[in-house]
Scaffold this motif. Structure first.
Motif, PDB file in Angstrom:
ATOM      1  N   TYR A  26      25.328  33.766  44.790  1.00  0.00           N
ATOM      2  CA  TYR A  26      26.082  34.298  43.657  1.00  0.00           C
ATOM      3  C   TYR A  26      27.444  34.794  44.151  1.00  0.00           C
ATOM      4  CZ  TYR A  26      27.490  37.437  39.887  1.00  0.00           C
ATOM      5  OH  TYR A  26      28.194  38.084  38.897  1.00  0.00           O
ATOM      6  N   HIS A  27      27.436  35.514  45.281  1.00  0.00           N
ATOM      7  CA  HIS A  27      28.704  35.979  45.859  1.00  0.00           C
ATOM      8  C   HIS A  27      29.578  34.798  46.273  1.00  0.00           C
ATOM      9  CE1 HIS A  27      27.109  40.213  47.025  1.00  0.00           C
ATOM     10  NE2 HIS A  27      27.428  40.125  45.754  1.00  0.00           N
ATOM     11  N   ARG A  28      28.978  33.781  46.861  1.00  0.00           N
ATOM     12  CA  ARG A  28      29.757  32.613  47.276  1.00  0.00           C
ATOM     13  C   ARG A  28      30.339  31.882  46.070  1.00  0.00           C
ATOM     14  NH1 ARG A  28      26.471  34.210  51.059  1.00  0.00           N
ATOM     15  NH2 ARG A  28      26.928  33.836  53.248  1.00  0.00           N
ATOM     16  N   LYS A  29      29.564  31.851  44.994  1.00  0.00           N
ATOM     17  CA  LYS A  29      30.061  31.233  43.765  1.00  0.00           C
ATOM     18  C   LYS A  29      31.242  32.028  43.205  1.00  0.00           C
ATOM     19  CE  LYS A  29      28.508  29.813  39.180  1.00  0.00           C
ATOM     20  NZ  LYS A  29      27.385  29.815  38.239  1.00  0.00           N
ATOM     21  N   LEU A  30      31.136  33.363  43.208  1.00  0.00           N
ATOM     22  CA  LEU A  30      32.243  34.205  42.741  1.00  0.00           C
ATOM     23  C   LEU A  30      33.523  33.926  43.518  1.00  0.00           C
ATOM     24  CD1 LEU A  30      30.662  37.753  42.235  1.00  0.00           C
ATOM     25  CD2 LEU A  30      31.610  36.266  40.467  1.00  0.00           C
ATOM     26  N   ASN A  31      33.366  33.615  44.802  1.00  0.00           N
ATOM     27  CA  ASN A  31      34.516  33.379  45.671  1.00  0.00           C
ATOM     28  C   ASN A  31      34.876  31.909  45.808  1.00  0.00           C
ATOM     29  OD1 ASN A  31      35.043  36.077  46.285  1.00  0.00           O
ATOM     30  ND2 ASN A  31      33.373  36.086  47.753  1.00  0.00           N
ATOM     31  N   ASN A  32      34.219  31.036  45.042  1.00  0.00           N
ATOM     32  CA  ASN A  32      34.470  29.591  45.084  1.00  0.00           C
ATOM     33  C   ASN A  32      34.285  29.013  46.481  1.00  0.00           C
ATOM     34  OD1 ASN A  32      35.132  29.464  42.300  1.00  0.00           O
ATOM     35  ND2 ASN A  32      37.168  30.241  42.781  1.00  0.00           N
ATOM     36  N   ALA A  33      33.299  29.521  47.214  1.00  0.00           N
ATOM     37  CA  ALA A  33      33.048  29.016  48.566  1.00  0.00           C
ATOM     38  C   ALA A  33      32.461  27.603  48.496  1.00  0.00           C
ATOM     39  CB  ALA A  33      32.078  29.937  49.304  1.00  0.00           C
ATOM     40  N   PRO A  34      32.886  26.724  49.376  1.00  0.00           N
ATOM     41  CA  PRO A  34      32.299  25.379  49.421  1.00  0.00           C
ATOM     42  C   PRO A  34      30.798  25.463  49.694  1.00  0.00           C
ATOM     43  CG  PRO A  34      34.281  25.509  50.783  1.00  0.00           C
ATOM     44  CD  PRO A  34      33.949  26.913  50.363  1.00  0.00           C
ATOM     45  N   LYS A  35      30.060  24.495  49.172  1.00  0.00           N
ATOM     46  CA  LYS A  35      28.590  24.490  49.272  1.00  0.00           C
ATOM     47  C   LYS A  35      28.097  24.560  50.714  1.00  0.00           C
ATOM     48  CE  LYS A  35      27.153  23.958  44.940  1.00  0.00           C
ATOM     49  NZ  LYS A  35      26.167  24.738  44.259  1.00  0.00           N
ATOM     50  N   GLU A  36      28.854  24.046  51.662  1.00  0.00           N
ATOM     51  CA  GLU A  36      28.375  24.074  53.051  1.00  0.00           C
ATOM     52  C   GLU A  36      28.261  25.502  53.595  1.00  0.00           C
ATOM     53  OE1 GLU A  36      32.848  22.938  53.994  1.00  0.00           O
ATOM     54  OE2 GLU A  36      31.411  22.280  52.465  1.00  0.00           O
ATOM     55  N   PRO A 122      35.751  42.359  44.469  1.00  0.00           N
ATOM     56  CA  PRO A 122      36.566  42.690  43.294  1.00  0.00           C
ATOM     57  C   PRO A 122      36.292  41.818  42.070  1.00  0.00           C
ATOM     58  CG  PRO A 122      37.920  42.741  45.254  1.00  0.00           C
ATOM     59  CD  PRO A 122      36.576  42.199  45.667  1.00  0.00           C
ATOM     60  N   ARG A 123      35.858  40.596  42.249  1.00  0.00           N
ATOM     61  CA  ARG A 123      35.576  39.730  41.106  1.00  0.00           C
ATOM     62  C   ARG A 123      34.258  40.089  40.412  1.00  0.00           C
ATOM     63  NH1 ARG A 123      38.856  35.948  40.103  1.00  0.00           N
ATOM     64  NH2 ARG A 123      40.300  35.138  41.609  1.00  0.00           N
ATOM     65  N   ASN A 124      33.443  40.904  41.062  1.00  0.00           N
ATOM     66  CA  ASN A 124      32.147  41.278  40.496  1.00  0.00           C
ATOM     67  C   ASN A 124      32.319  42.515  39.610  1.00  0.00           C
ATOM     68  OD1 ASN A 124      29.468  41.577  39.912  1.00  0.00           O
ATOM     69  ND2 ASN A 124      28.777  41.500  42.033  1.00  0.00           N
ATOM     70  N   THR A 125      33.008  42.319  38.502  1.00  0.00           N
ATOM     71  CA  THR A 125      33.348  43.443  37.628  1.00  0.00           C
ATOM     72  C   THR A 125      32.119  44.074  36.989  1.00  0.00           C
ATOM     73  OG1 THR A 125      33.830  41.881  35.843  1.00  0.00           O
ATOM     74  CG2 THR A 125      35.700  42.638  37.182  1.00  0.00           C
ATOM     75  N   GLY A 126      31.065  43.313  36.778  1.00  0.00           N
ATOM     76  CA  GLY A 126      29.828  43.887  36.236  1.00  0.00           C
ATOM     77  C   GLY A 126      29.249  44.920  37.181  1.00  0.00           C
ATOM     78  N   ILE A 128      30.951  46.551  39.519  1.00  0.00           N
ATOM     79  CA  ILE A 128      31.891  47.671  39.590  1.00  0.00           C
ATOM     80  C   ILE A 128      31.656  48.622  38.418  1.00  0.00           C
ATOM     81  CG2 ILE A 128      34.323  48.326  39.426  1.00  0.00           C
ATOM     82  CD1 ILE A 128      34.920  45.664  40.977  1.00  0.00           C
ATOM     83  N   LYS A 129      31.473  48.080  37.222  1.00  0.00           N
ATOM     84  CA  LYS A 129      31.219  48.922  36.049  1.00  0.00           C
ATOM     85  C   LYS A 129      29.914  49.693  36.217  1.00  0.00           C
ATOM     86  CE  LYS A 129      30.692  48.927  31.025  1.00  0.00           C
ATOM     87  NZ  LYS A 129      30.099  50.227  31.126  1.00  0.00           N
ATOM     88  N   LEU A 130      28.860  49.034  36.660  1.00  0.00           N
ATOM     89  CA  LEU A 130      27.577  49.709  36.860  1.00  0.00           C
ATOM     90  C   LEU A 130      27.730  50.867  37.842  1.00  0.00           C
ATOM     91  CD1 LEU A 130      24.442  49.815  36.441  1.00  0.00           C
ATOM     92  CD2 LEU A 130      24.295  48.310  38.440  1.00  0.00           C
ATOM     93  N   TYR A 131      28.364  50.614  38.978  1.00  0.00           N
ATOM     94  CA  TYR A 131      28.530  51.653  39.982  1.00  0.00           C
ATOM     95  C   TYR A 131      29.396  52.806  39.461  1.00  0.00           C
ATOM     96  CZ  TYR A 131      26.504  48.141  43.089  1.00  0.00           C
ATOM     97  OH  TYR A 131      25.679  47.230  43.660  1.00  0.00           O
ATOM     98  N   ARG A 132      30.471  52.485  38.755  1.00  0.00           N
ATOM     99  CA  ARG A 132      31.312  53.544  38.160  1.00  0.00           C
ATOM    100  C   ARG A 132      30.496  54.385  37.186  1.00  0.00           C
ATOM    101  NH1 ARG A 132      35.814  55.982  38.819  1.00  0.00           N
ATOM    102  NH2 ARG A 132      36.162  56.032  36.600  1.00  0.00           N
ATOM    103  N   ASP A 133      29.692  53.722  36.363  1.00  0.00           N
ATOM    104  CA  ASP A 133      28.863  54.437  35.386  1.00  0.00           C
ATOM    105  C   ASP A 133      27.877  55.381  36.069  1.00  0.00           C
ATOM    106  OD1 ASP A 133      30.164  53.105  33.341  1.00  0.00           O
ATOM    107  OD2 ASP A 133      28.491  51.758  32.887  1.00  0.00           O
ATOM    108  N   PHE A 134      27.525  55.100  37.303  1.00  0.00           N
ATOM    109  CA  PHE A 134      26.576  55.931  38.034  1.00  0.00           C
ATOM    110  C   PHE A 134      27.245  56.823  39.077  1.00  0.00           C
ATOM    111  CE2 PHE A 134      23.566  53.439  35.823  1.00  0.00           C
ATOM    112  CZ  PHE A 134      22.485  54.295  35.663  1.00  0.00           C
TER     113      PHE A 134
END
Length: 168
Positions: A26-36, A122-126, A128-134
């Motif tokens: 999921y993190h690699r997808k957020l960062n557009n990392a190549p599949k390898e 930084p692209r994982n805004t969901g 970031i919001k959860l952590y800020r809320d807590f």
């Protein structure tokens, strides 16, 4: 809806390995990392073994079904690091992450932890919001990145402390 947490047990090792693979990719997808560069289950097994040696892994359950986990590492001076929190995609937006954060708070108080840290892409805004809320409201560290491969460059800007950076 019955949500609870338990420390990782042997019978959930392989299920948790699959979730770790999902988290890392999921993190690699957020960062557009190549599949390898995407993580395999074999690599996740090694990751989980290391986590068990260095900290504590808790599974998150919904009605007796494991639907996520979090990994906490404890350090000196009564501080801890929330290294990872993951909820299976089909179980997100149901309040499970919020419940897990409440249980994490209870654990930290029980263990007399005085502060907890978390790193967030930084692209994982969901997240970031959860952590800020807590209550994660202190900026502790800024990690900067320089890309030598320009394919990895991003276009979206973010301002932090008066400086402009590319949001990775």
């Amino acid at each position: 809806m019955n949500i609870y947490i338990n420390e990782l047990s042997d019978n959930l090792f392989l299920i948790t390995v699959k979730m770790i693979t999902g988290l890392m990719n999921y993190h690699r997808k957020l960062n557009n990392a190549p599949k390898e560069y995407w993580q395999t289950d074999e690599q996740s097994q090694e990751t989980l073994r290391n986590w068990i040696e260095e900290g504590t892994v808790y599974n998150i359950f919904l009605d007796d079904e494991p639907v996520g986990f979090f990994y906490v590492r404890f350090g000196g001076q009564n501080v801890a690091w929330l290294e990872d929190l993951f909820i299976l995609e089909q179980h997100r937006d149901k309040g499970i992450g919020k419940y897990a954060m409440q249980k994490l708070d209870e654990l930290m108080i029980e263990k007399n932890v005085v502060a907890i840290f978390v790193d967030v892409i930084p692209r994982n805004t969901g997240a970031i919001k959860l952590y800020r809320d807590f209550g994660f409201n202190h900026l502790n560290l800024i990690q900067l990145r320089k890309n030598y491969d320009k394919i990895l460059d991003k276009d979206e800007d973010v301002e932090i402390l008066g400086f402009n950076f590319k949001k990775y």
